[in-house]
Enzyme design. Sequence first.
Site, PDB file in Angstrom:
ATOM      1  N   ASN A  16       1.797  -2.222   5.456  1.00 38.59           N
ATOM      2  CA  ASN A  16       1.046  -0.975   5.659  1.00 38.59           C
ATOM      3  C   ASN A  16      -0.367  -1.026   5.087  1.00 38.59           C
ATOM      4  OD1 ASN A  16       0.744   2.165   5.740  1.00 38.59           O
ATOM      5  ND2 ASN A  16       0.535   1.623   3.569  1.00 38.59           N
ATOM      6  N   GLY A  49       0.828  -1.213   0.000  1.00 40.83           N
ATOM      7  CA  GLY A  49       0.000   0.000   0.000  1.00 40.83           C
ATOM      8  C   GLY A  49       0.856   1.255   0.000  1.00 40.83           C
ATOM      9  N   SER A  84      -2.567   0.390  14.666  1.00 39.85           N
ATOM     10  CA  SER A  84      -3.338   1.634  14.862  1.00 39.85           C
ATOM     11  C   SER A  84      -3.533   1.855  16.356  1.00 39.85           C
ATOM     12  CB  SER A  84      -4.717   1.509  14.203  1.00 39.85           C
ATOM     13  OG  SER A  84      -5.542   2.593  14.581  1.00 39.85           O
ATOM     14  N   VAL A 108      -3.028  -8.090  -1.016  1.00 39.57           N
ATOM     15  CA  VAL A 108      -2.582  -8.801   0.198  1.00 39.57           C
ATOM     16  C   VAL A 108      -3.584  -9.853   0.677  1.00 39.57           C
ATOM     17  CG1 VAL A 108      -1.158  -6.850   0.968  1.00 39.57           C
ATOM     18  CG2 VAL A 108      -3.499  -7.090   1.855  1.00 39.57           C
ATOM     19  N   ALA A 112     -10.372  -4.445  16.094  1.00 40.46           N
ATOM     20  CA  ALA A 112     -10.088  -5.871  16.341  1.00 40.46           C
ATOM     21  C   ALA A 112      -9.011  -6.373  15.386  1.00 40.46           C
ATOM     22  CB  ALA A 112     -11.368  -6.690  16.202  1.00 40.46           C
ATOM     23  N   TYR A 153     -12.500  -2.791  12.843  1.00 39.01           N
ATOM     24  CA  TYR A 153     -11.162  -2.327  12.439  1.00 39.01           C
ATOM     25  C   TYR A 153     -10.191  -2.453  13.624  1.00 39.01           C
ATOM     26  CZ  TYR A 153      -7.608   1.213  11.197  1.00 39.01           C
ATOM     27  OH  TYR A 153      -6.429   1.888  10.945  1.00 39.01           O
ATOM     28  N   SER A 182       1.595   3.407  -2.287  1.00 38.40           N
ATOM     29  CA  SER A 182       1.417   4.428  -3.322  1.00 38.40           C
ATOM     30  C   SER A 182       0.772   5.701  -2.809  1.00 38.40           C
ATOM     31  CB  SER A 182       0.574   3.853  -4.472  1.00 38.40           C
ATOM     32  OG  SER A 182      -0.722   3.574  -4.005  1.00 38.40           O
ATOM     33  N   ARG A 183       0.171   5.655  -1.636  1.00 36.34           N
ATOM     34  CA  ARG A 183      -0.512   6.872  -1.154  1.00 36.34           C
ATOM     35  C   ARG A 183      -0.554   6.882   0.381  1.00 36.34           C
ATOM     36  NH1 ARG A 183      -6.958   5.707  -2.220  1.00 36.34           N
ATOM     37  NH2 ARG A 183      -7.388   5.037  -0.079  1.00 36.34           N
TER      38      ARG A 183
HETATM   39  N1  LIG Z   1      -4.956   7.403   8.517  1.00 38.07           N
HETATM   40  C1  LIG Z   1      -5.012   7.130   9.803  1.00 38.07           C
HETATM   41  O1  LIG Z   1      -5.447   7.941  10.617  1.00 38.07           O
HETATM   42  C2  LIG Z   1      -4.490   5.820  10.307  1.00 38.07           C
HETATM   43  C3  LIG Z   1      -4.392   5.656  11.685  1.00 38.07           C
HETATM   44  C4  LIG Z   1      -3.903   4.464  12.185  1.00 38.07           C
HETATM   45  C5  LIG Z   1      -3.510   3.463  11.327  1.00 38.07           C
HETATM   46  N2  LIG Z   1      -3.615   3.638   9.988  1.00 38.07           N
HETATM   47  C6  LIG Z   1      -3.178   2.529   9.135  1.00 38.07           C
HETATM   48  O2  LIG Z   1      -2.167   2.977   8.252  1.00 38.07           O
HETATM   49  C7  LIG Z   1      -2.210   2.219   7.048  1.00 38.07           C
HETATM   50  C8  LIG Z   1      -2.307   3.159   5.862  1.00 38.07           C
HETATM   51  O3  LIG Z   1      -3.492   3.916   5.985  1.00 38.07           O
HETATM   52  P1  LIG Z   1      -3.796   5.220   5.133  1.00 38.07           P
HETATM   53  O4  LIG Z   1      -4.525   6.149   6.009  1.00 38.07           O
HETATM   54  O5  LIG Z   1      -2.577   5.670   4.432  1.00 38.07           O
HETATM   55  O6  LIG Z   1      -4.869   4.598   4.104  1.00 38.07           O
HETATM   56  P2  LIG Z   1      -5.103   4.825   2.555  1.00 38.07           P
HETATM   57  O7  LIG Z   1      -6.473   4.327   2.309  1.00 38.07           O
HETATM   58  O8  LIG Z   1      -4.739   6.205   2.133  1.00 38.07           O
HETATM   59  O9  LIG Z   1      -4.040   3.819   1.880  1.00 38.07           O
HETATM   60  C9  LIG Z   1      -4.168   2.430   2.003  1.00 38.07           C
HETATM   61  C10 LIG Z   1      -3.271   1.766   0.978  1.00 38.07           C
HETATM   62  O10 LIG Z   1      -3.449   0.354   1.114  1.00 38.07           O
HETATM   63  C11 LIG Z   1      -3.688  -0.190  -0.171  1.00 38.07           C
HETATM   64  N3  LIG Z   1      -4.506  -1.400  -0.096  1.00 38.07           N
HETATM   65  C12 LIG Z   1      -5.784  -1.520   0.338  1.00 38.07           C
HETATM   66  N4  LIG Z   1      -6.209  -2.790   0.190  1.00 38.07           N
HETATM   67  C13 LIG Z   1      -5.169  -3.491  -0.334  1.00 38.07           C
HETATM   68  C14 LIG Z   1      -4.989  -4.838  -0.725  1.00 38.07           C
HETATM   69  N5  LIG Z   1      -5.971  -5.735  -0.620  1.00 38.07           N
HETATM   70  N6  LIG Z   1      -3.790  -5.211  -1.218  1.00 38.07           N
HETATM   71  C15 LIG Z   1      -2.785  -4.314  -1.365  1.00 38.07           C
HETATM   72  N7  LIG Z   1      -2.899  -3.020  -1.019  1.00 38.07           N
HETATM   73  C16 LIG Z   1      -4.082  -2.617  -0.524  1.00 38.07           C
HETATM   74  C17 LIG Z   1      -4.415   0.913  -0.940  1.00 38.07           C
HETATM   75  O11 LIG Z   1      -4.358   0.694  -2.338  1.00 38.07           O
HETATM   76  C18 LIG Z   1      -3.637   2.127  -0.476  1.00 38.07           C
HETATM   77  O12 LIG Z   1      -2.475   2.314  -1.235  1.00 38.07           O
HETATM   78  C19 LIG Z   1      -3.414   1.280   7.175  1.00 38.07           C
HETATM   79  O13 LIG Z   1      -2.980   0.017   7.630  1.00 38.07           O
HETATM   80  C20 LIG Z   1      -4.251   1.961   8.239  1.00 38.07           C
HETATM   81  O14 LIG Z   1      -5.089   1.056   8.901  1.00 38.07           O
HETATM   82  C21 LIG Z   1      -4.103   4.786   9.449  1.00 38.07           C
END
Ligand SMILES: NC(=O)c1ccc[n+]([C@@H]2O[C@H](COP(=O)([O-])OP(=O)(O)OC[C@H]3O[C@@H](n4cnc5c(N)ncnc54)[C@H](O)[C@@H]3O)[C@@H](O)[C@H]2O)c1
Length: 247
Positions: A88, A13, A140, A66, A155, A153, A15-16
């Site tokens: 990630n 993940g 998280s 994944v 869990a 989530y 890319s963003r």
């Molecule tokens: N943003 C927050 O506040 C926050 C807080 C705590 C934890 N997180 C965790 O951080 C990580 C990244 O979150 P984010 O906010 O950047 O989310 P986001 O939605 O911006 O990015 C998620 C990335 O995961 C990829 N992805 C999703 N499903 C996938 C799959 N089946 N196979 C491969 N790639 C997949 C997406 O394409 C994307 O690139 C996640 O694990 C999220 O749970 C985020």
Amino acid sequence: MGMLDGQIALVTGGSRGIGAALVRGLAEAGADIVIADLPMQDDEASDMKAEVEGMGRSCRLVHMDVTDEASVKEAVAEAGRIDILVNNAGILKPMPLEELDGPTWDAHFDVNARGVLFVTNAVLPQMRERKSGRVINIASLAARQGIATEGHYAATKAAVVTLTRVYAQEAGADGITVNAICPGIILTEMAKNKLVGADREHWTQATSLKRLGDPSDVAGAAVFFASPLAEYVSGQALNVCGGLYFH
Ligand SMILES: NC(=O)c1ccc[n+]([C@@H]2O[C@H](COP(=O)([O-])OP(=O)(O)OC[C@H]3O[C@@H](n4cnc5c(N)ncnc54)[C@H](O)[C@@H]3O)[C@@H](O)[C@H]2O)c1
């Protein structure tokens, strides 16, 4: 000289959002990068690749879902050597527990928890062979205390913290460390979708630092866990939350 010169990091993940910030941070510290993401992220992944190459590091893109073990194995084989694995990829669709349906529950566990299992299991054999490796799981703060509308989530993320501790014990004898990061509220697409109006102000004021997180705030912890500074740190979960939670 960067702390991670000569290392290759694969970020799922990547890319963003937080993943892109982790890619940036690891590349700044000297690592070459493999971004593993879904095909629909190709445009953003290509932009990240150009950015990393602009920093003088190599960057390759591999398609990976994944949730699909065959796709994971194929992508890991295509990636070649991986010194640092960052799990990630994650999803969040907020919903109260009483409204939760089976498919939504399963979809979250498939990506957030089983995904960590599939990718880590695919990468560990080569790390064991080399007797070194770093695995960093993005859990998280939700894993620590749960949060209304994110029970499913939370869990999955509690499962990630537990997987981190067990992998650390199972892989440690081969010189592999496994740690987790528990980000607080980080302003990515994921968080912006759920945080609107007064809610955003409430959570801003709830942090000790009186600001919500930027994706770049998470990168330092990942670089630390990947670096020689963390050689004797394993099985830990570090909150990166601006002082929102203390356990
Ligand atoms: N943003 C927050 O506040 C926050 C807080 C705590 C934890 N997180 C965790 O951080 C990580 C990244 O979150 P984010 O906010 O950047 O989310 P986001 O939605 O911006 O990015 C998620 C990335 O995961 C990829 N992805 C999703 N499903 C996938 C799959 N089946 N196979 C491969 N790639 C997949 C997406 O394409 C994307 O690139 C996640 O694990 C999220 O749970 C985020």
